[in-house]
Motif scaffolding. Structure first.
Motif, PDB file in Angstrom:
ATOM      1  N   ARG A  88      35.649  -3.475 -23.762  1.00  0.00           N
ATOM      2  CA  ARG A  88      34.582  -2.492 -23.568  1.00  0.00           C
ATOM      3  C   ARG A  88      34.963  -1.435 -22.545  1.00  0.00           C
ATOM      4  N   TRP A  89      35.716  -1.827 -21.540  1.00  0.00           N
ATOM      5  CA  TRP A  89      36.022  -0.918 -20.441  1.00  0.00           C
ATOM      6  C   TRP A  89      37.154   0.065 -20.761  1.00  0.00           C
ATOM      7  N   ASP A  90      37.932  -0.184 -21.844  1.00  0.00           N
ATOM      8  CA  ASP A  90      39.058   0.714 -22.133  1.00  0.00           C
ATOM      9  C   ASP A  90      38.968   1.322 -23.534  1.00  0.00           C
ATOM     10  N   ARG A  91      37.750   1.525 -24.025  1.00  0.00           N
ATOM     11  CA  ARG A  91      37.560   2.017 -25.393  1.00  0.00           C
ATOM     12  C   ARG A  91      37.637   3.542 -25.503  1.00  0.00           C
ATOM     13  N   SER A  92      37.550   4.271 -24.432  1.00  0.00           N
ATOM     14  CA  SER A  92      37.468   5.724 -24.497  1.00  0.00           C
ATOM     15  C   SER A  92      38.781   6.349 -24.955  1.00  0.00           C
ATOM     16  N   GLU A  93      38.671   7.540 -25.579  1.00  0.00           N
ATOM     17  CA  GLU A  93      39.851   8.263 -26.046  1.00  0.00           C
ATOM     18  C   GLU A  93      40.717   8.729 -24.873  1.00  0.00           C
ATOM     19  N   THR A  94      40.075   9.047 -23.754  1.00  0.00           N
ATOM     20  CA  THR A  94      40.834   9.461 -22.571  1.00  0.00           C
ATOM     21  C   THR A  94      41.712   8.321 -22.088  1.00  0.00           C
ATOM     22  N   ARG A  95      41.144   7.139 -22.066  1.00  0.00           N
ATOM     23  CA  ARG A  95      41.898   5.961 -21.669  1.00  0.00           C
ATOM     24  C   ARG A  95      43.049   5.713 -22.647  1.00  0.00           C
ATOM     25  N   LEU A  96      42.773   5.896 -23.931  1.00  0.00           N
ATOM     26  CA  LEU A  96      43.800   5.687 -24.949  1.00  0.00           C
ATOM     27  C   LEU A  96      44.976   6.635 -24.750  1.00  0.00           C
ATOM     28  N   GLU A  97      44.694   7.911 -24.478  1.00  0.00           N
ATOM     29  CA  GLU A  97      45.765   8.890 -24.287  1.00  0.00           C
ATOM     30  C   GLU A  97      46.669   8.496 -23.114  1.00  0.00           C
ATOM     31  N   LYS A  98      46.068   8.054 -22.030  1.00  0.00           N
ATOM     32  CA  LYS A  98      46.854   7.644 -20.865  1.00  0.00           C
ATOM     33  C   LYS A  98      47.685   6.405 -21.175  1.00  0.00           C
ATOM     34  N   THR A  99      47.085   5.467 -21.927  1.00  0.00           N
ATOM     35  CA  THR A  99      47.796   4.241 -22.278  1.00  0.00           C
ATOM     36  C   THR A  99      48.985   4.540 -23.178  1.00  0.00           C
ATOM     37  N   LEU A 100      48.778   5.397 -24.176  1.00  0.00           N
ATOM     38  CA  LEU A 100      49.869   5.744 -25.079  1.00  0.00           C
ATOM     39  C   LEU A 100      50.999   6.456 -24.340  1.00  0.00           C
ATOM     40  N   GLU A 101      50.641   7.276 -23.386  1.00  0.00           N
ATOM     41  CA  GLU A 101      51.661   7.974 -22.595  1.00  0.00           C
ATOM     42  C   GLU A 101      52.537   6.969 -21.849  1.00  0.00           C
ATOM     43  N   ARG A 102      51.916   5.928 -21.331  1.00  0.00           N
ATOM     44  CA  ARG A 102      52.678   4.902 -20.612  1.00  0.00           C
ATOM     45  C   ARG A 102      53.548   4.083 -21.565  1.00  0.00           C
ATOM     46  N   TYR A 103      53.026   3.765 -22.727  1.00  0.00           N
ATOM     47  CA  TYR A 103      53.831   3.039 -23.710  1.00  0.00           C
ATOM     48  C   TYR A 103      55.047   3.864 -24.119  1.00  0.00           C
ATOM     49  N   CYS A 104      54.846   5.154 -24.264  1.00  0.00           N
ATOM     50  CA  CYS A 104      55.942   6.042 -24.620  1.00  0.00           C
ATOM     51  C   CYS A 104      56.997   6.061 -23.519  1.00  0.00           C
ATOM     52  N   GLN A 105      56.567   6.180 -22.284  1.00  0.00           N
ATOM     53  CA  GLN A 105      57.484   6.196 -21.155  1.00  0.00           C
ATOM     54  C   GLN A 105      58.252   4.881 -21.027  1.00  0.00           C
ATOM     55  N   ALA A 106      57.594   3.779 -21.399  1.00  0.00           N
ATOM     56  CA  ALA A 106      58.234   2.467 -21.308  1.00  0.00           C
ATOM     57  C   ALA A 106      59.246   2.233 -22.422  1.00  0.00           C
ATOM     58  N   GLY A 107      59.206   3.068 -23.469  1.00  0.00           N
ATOM     59  CA  GLY A 107      60.177   2.943 -24.543  1.00  0.00           C
ATOM     60  C   GLY A 107      59.867   1.842 -25.545  1.00  0.00           C
ATOM     61  N   ILE A 108      58.589   1.504 -25.709  1.00  0.00           N
ATOM     62  CA  ILE A 108      58.187   0.469 -26.661  1.00  0.00           C
ATOM     63  C   ILE A 108      58.145   1.079 -28.060  1.00  0.00           C
ATOM     64  N   LEU A 109      58.823   0.434 -29.009  1.00  0.00           N
ATOM     65  CA  LEU A 109      59.048   1.034 -30.324  1.00  0.00           C
ATOM     66  C   LEU A 109      57.805   1.080 -31.200  1.00  0.00           C
ATOM     67  N   GLU A 110      56.966   0.062 -31.131  1.00  0.00           N
ATOM     68  CA  GLU A 110      55.754   0.023 -31.959  1.00  0.00           C
ATOM     69  C   GLU A 110      54.568  -0.380 -31.092  1.00  0.00           C
ATOM     70  N   VAL A 111      53.521   0.409 -31.165  1.00  0.00           N
ATOM     71  CA  VAL A 111      52.304   0.130 -30.405  1.00  0.00           C
ATOM     72  C   VAL A 111      51.172  -0.160 -31.384  1.00  0.00           C
ATOM     73  N   VAL A 112      50.479  -1.246 -31.137  1.00  0.00           N
ATOM     74  CA  VAL A 112      49.375  -1.677 -31.996  1.00  0.00           C
ATOM     75  C   VAL A 112      48.102  -1.704 -31.163  1.00  0.00           C
ATOM     76  N   ARG A 113      47.061  -1.084 -31.692  1.00  0.00           N
ATOM     77  CA  ARG A 113      45.774  -1.085 -31.006  1.00  0.00           C
ATOM     78  C   ARG A 113      44.720  -1.666 -31.940  1.00  0.00           C
ATOM     79  N   PHE A 114      44.075  -2.729 -31.507  1.00  0.00           N
ATOM     80  CA  PHE A 114      43.061  -3.390 -32.316  1.00  0.00           C
ATOM     81  C   PHE A 114      41.722  -3.328 -31.602  1.00  0.00           C
ATOM     82  N   ASP A 115      40.726  -2.739 -32.294  1.00  0.00           N
ATOM     83  CA  ASP A 115      39.373  -2.641 -31.753  1.00  0.00           C
ATOM     84  C   ASP A 115      38.449  -3.491 -32.621  1.00  0.00           C
TER      85      ASP A 115
END
Length: 212
Positions: A88-115
């Motif tokens: 519930r606390w990380d459902r916002s699109e703003t939060r998602l954008e920041k999270t994806l940016e970090r995954y990209c920086q970490a070099g993770i090849l596939e990111v899965v998001r399940f809501d």
């Protein structure tokens, strides 16, 4: 530098159960040929402990299986797959954008998001391409294939917790990877069915012999 191994993060009991079910099934399937981690800090910058993630599930195929306090990519490489189960606390699109940016920086090849709260399209997938995460078009069942794990993402209904993210051996999601206790229950059920079929066969034979 101090790289913390944990923090107090708000999460519901349902979120934890969905996380555990997924982790147990993946660990049982891949644990001897992959590094499988759950709900721990992942660091990709040895000069800055603030640059971190905490995937609900992270998997690197071919890495030694071990128990970690935290995952440092400069020591073990980046995960091939990272999974986020939305709370519930990380459902916002703003939060998602920041999270994806970090995954990209970490070099993770596939990111899965399940809501689990989304009635349509509860699963979203991104692939790292030319230094950017590109969202996958999920119009084709094959789009749910996880190439790194040679498995398929699917959503299954749990009697207590509702929709849950799982991995399956087939595109239709019919052969879901079981947790150890699910595999045990299935083995017991299969044994009971086999015994019942054997008893029925013996009864039929007895009836035939009685009629001779």
């Amino acid at each position: 530098l101090d790289f913390p191994t944990g923090a107090d993060v708000p999460a519901s009991g349902r979120h934890k159960e969905l996380l555990v079910l997924l982790w147990q099934s993946v660990q049982a399937e891949l644990g001897n040929r992959a590094l499988v981690a759950s709900d721990m800090f992942l660091y990709w910058d040895p000069t800055d402990p603030k640059r971190c993630l905490a995937p609900d599930l992270a998997v690197r195929i071919g890495a030694p299986a071990e128990t970690l306090e935290c995952w440092k990519t400069w020591e073990r490489g980046a995960p091939h797959v990272g999974v986020e189960i939305v709370s519930r606390w990380d459902r916002s699109e703003t939060r998602l954008e920041k999270t994806l940016e970090r995954y990209c920086q970490a070099g993770i090849l596939e990111v899965v998001r399940f809501d689990p709260e989304r009635q349509t399209s509860p699963v979203r997938l991104w692939d790292l391409f030319d230094g950017d995460l590109v969202e996958r078009d999920l119009g084709d069942p094959e789009a749910y294939r996880c190439d790194a794990l040679a498995l398929y993402w699917c959503v299954r209904q749990h009697p207590r917790f509702g929709p849950m993210l799982r991995l399956a051996r087939d595109a239709k999601g019919e052969r879901v990877l079981p947790t150890p206790w699910e595999a045990e229950d299935a083995a017991v059920a299969a044994k009971d069915i086999a015994l019942a079929e054997l008893a029925a066969a013996r009864a039929r034979i007895a009836e035939l012999e009685k009629g001779r």
